[in-house]
Write an enzyme that holds these catalytic residues in place. Structure first.
Site, PDB file in Angstrom:
ATOM      1  N   GLY A 262       0.823  -1.201   0.000  1.00  0.00           N
ATOM      2  CA  GLY A 262       0.000   0.000   0.000  1.00  0.00           C
ATOM      3  C   GLY A 262       0.857   1.250   0.000  1.00  0.00           C
ATOM      4  CB  SER A 263       0.028   4.724   0.885  1.00  0.00           C
ATOM      5  OG  SER A 263      -0.409   4.620   2.224  1.00  0.00           O
ATOM      6  N   GLY A 267       2.351   1.966   5.306  1.00  0.00           N
ATOM      7  CA  GLY A 267       3.454   1.074   5.637  1.00  0.00           C
ATOM      8  C   GLY A 267       4.234   1.513   6.851  1.00  0.00           C
ATOM      9  CD  GLU A 284       7.349  -5.344  -2.123  1.00  0.00           C
ATOM     10  OE1 GLU A 284       7.666  -4.267  -2.668  1.00  0.00           O
ATOM     11  OE2 GLU A 284       8.087  -6.346  -2.137  1.00  0.00           O
TER      12      GLU A 284
END
EC number: 1.2.1.3
Length: 532
Positions: A262-263, A267, A284
């Site tokens: 995600g963003s 994260g 990621e």
């Protein structure tokens, strides 16, 4: 034998009152109900009485696809307990036999590739070719994992002590939590789940609340394989919920690894919570990916790569090309080629053949697109083409936009950010390739990068230790479209995680070093004497 997925869909659905592009049949084929359960432990569904219900509409036409009940903290607890119990037996199954189950899952995905790919396209908004490609990626990772199931290897080392043997081995880790994003609603889950499965782990999947129905469909597909092999509950689990469920997973000491996509903002939160309990976090996150076009670039292939990289998935890939760093000797030529191509990009319903750009996921994404364009122009950027929110017939949802080209400078605050939308910033550089590399590296994100050049010295400089600082660095191909055979992930604010191919499997296992003494003596390492 009647498939479990057919049994689940036996009553059909009356939510989808329209049948554009055969969606009604797709929902039947994949077992999607009017209202879908909140969680699954593989063979059983639960949370059918939960009061909170989320309605899922397609960004393509605004039509209701289906509803899903949202899981509670109690539901999550039940799933974790079931997963823990399943792990006790699953870790004892020989890895090649675990690989056989994954092989069957891959074959089942082949059987449902067309309807699942169409549902990915319809629920998320990517064009059908990309939806089908995402399911193919799931199939490919299953194939990879099957081979991996016979290659979970360690090393042997020579001991400094006589009559001693040293080696290392890898054991299953336990319960793996997977938090996936809306833009690749099933493929990234499969990168984690299939590798984890052959490693002997069990999984709990929390899909994006924006695209949960494809996850429900996948769980139906997996259920068939579990039943056919008489496997227990709890190997592949699904929990449909909001950020609260993700927070529970991140904080749960019973989940030794949390893989989150995600963003960067999300994260950082997940990483902090997992790190505070000394768990493993596979992150990621965002990308601010650049293609460098040197004076020696083959522009015929480069422009094609730029177009797909910049507008594929409507700019909603973590590997989307967001910056185009162009040598000043070819800048005007590249600019004119893009200005000729951009207005011709067919934007429309992703299931309509010929369209190359579908909608953004929702109105929030559209606002992010328009706000970024406003900010970058205030900073001095020049909007060359595109940027409109499309309206009229076929665009009633307000989620379709015309991809934008903007002349900008790398240091602009807006350029430094990742806008999850189809905005491509054209950035000029002069001098040698090292100047372009400095621009490429001059952002906080470090996922994917690319250089187009026929000059070996330039390409090798881009790949050197002083070159691109990204986890992915390509030559004469674009920034997006990674193959599953290589490890996928990035550096800096991208999170540092690696998924998919190469040796990414190691994070799903715990590493153990073993020393065996087969002598009648007890010599100590480093020559230490400790005689009694």
């Amino acid at each position: 034998m009647k498939l479990a997925i057919e049994e689940a869909a036996a009553t059909g659905t009356d939510v989808q009152e329209h049948d554009h592009h055969g969606i009604r049949q797709v929902l039947r084929d994949l077992g999607i109900q009017d209202i879908n359960a909140a969680y699954s432990t593989g063979l059983q569904w639960g949370g059918e009485a939960n009061e909170q219900v989320s309605s899922i509409s397609s960004p393509t036409d605004g039509k209701l696809i289906g509803k899903v009940r949202m899981a509670t903290a109690h539901d999550y607890e039940q799933v974790v307990l079931q997963a823990q119990e399943a792990f006790k037996s699953w870790r004892l199954v020989p890895a090649p036999k675990r690989g056989e189950i994954v092989r069957q899952i891959g074959n089942k995905l082949r059987q449902y590739k067309e309807p699942l790919g169409k549902l990915v396209s319809y629920e998320m908004g990517k064009i059908l070719q990309e939806g089908l490609g995402e399911v193919q990626e799931m199939i490919d990772i299953c194939d990879f994992a099957v081979g991996l199931s016979r290659q979970l290897h360690g090393l042997t080392m020579h001991s400094e002590r006589p009559a001693h043997r040293m080696y290392e081995q890898y054991h299953p880790l336990g319960v793996v939590g997977i938090i996936s994003a809306f833009n690749f609603p099933v493929a990234v889950w499969s990168w984690n789940a299939m590798l984890a499965a052959v490693c002997g782990d069990v999984c709990i999947w929390k899909p994006s609340e924006k695209t949960p129905l494809v996850a429900v469909a996948v769980q139906h597909i997996i259920k068939d394989v579990l039943q056919e092999n008489e496997l227990p509950e709890g190997i592949f689990n699904l929990v449909v919920g909001d950020a609260e469920i993700g927070g529970l997973m991140a904080a749960d000491e019973r989940v030794p690894l949390v893989s989150a996509t995600g963003s960067t903002r999300m994260g950082k939160k997940v990483g902090a919570v997992v790190g505070a309990r000394l768990g493993k976090a596979l992150l990621e996150l965002g990308g601010n990916n650049a293609i460098v076009l040197t004076a020696n670039a083959d522009l015929d292939i480069a422009i094609r790569a730029v177009l797909f990289g910049a507008v594929g998935t409507a700019g909603q890939r973590c590997t989307t090309t967001r910056r185009l760093i162009i040598h000043d000797s070819i800048y005007d030529d590249v600019k004119q080629r893009l200005l000729a191509a951009y207005p011709k990009l067919p934007v429309g319903h992703p299931l309509q053949e010929g369209n190359l750009v579908g909608p953004l996921i929702d109105q929030d994404a559209v606002r992010g697109f328009t706000d970024a364009l406003g900010r970058v122009q205030q900073e001095g950027g020049k909007l060359l083409t595109g940027g409109e929110v499309l309206s009229g017939t076929g665009y009633e949802t307000g989620t379709y936009v015309q991809p934008a080209l903007v002349e900008a400078e790398n240091h602009y605050h807006t350029v430094q950010e990742e806008t999850f939308a189809p905005i491509l910033y054209l950035i000029r550089y002069s001098g040698d390739v090292q100047n372009a590399i400095e621009l490429q590296n001059g952002v906080r994100q470090g996922l994917s990068s690319s250089i187009f050049s026929l000059n070996m010295r330039e390409t090798e400089a881009f790949l050197a230790a002083t070159g691109s600082d990204c986890g992915i660095a390509n030559v004469n191909i674009g920034t997006s479209g990674a193959e599953i055979g290589g490890a996928f992930g990035g550096e800096k604010e991208t999170g540092g995680g690696r998924e998919s191919g190469s040796d990414a499997w190691k994070i799903y296992m715990r590493r153990q070093t073993n020393t065996i003494n087969y002598s009648t003596q007890l010599p100590l390492a480093q020559g230490i004497k400790f005689d009694i």
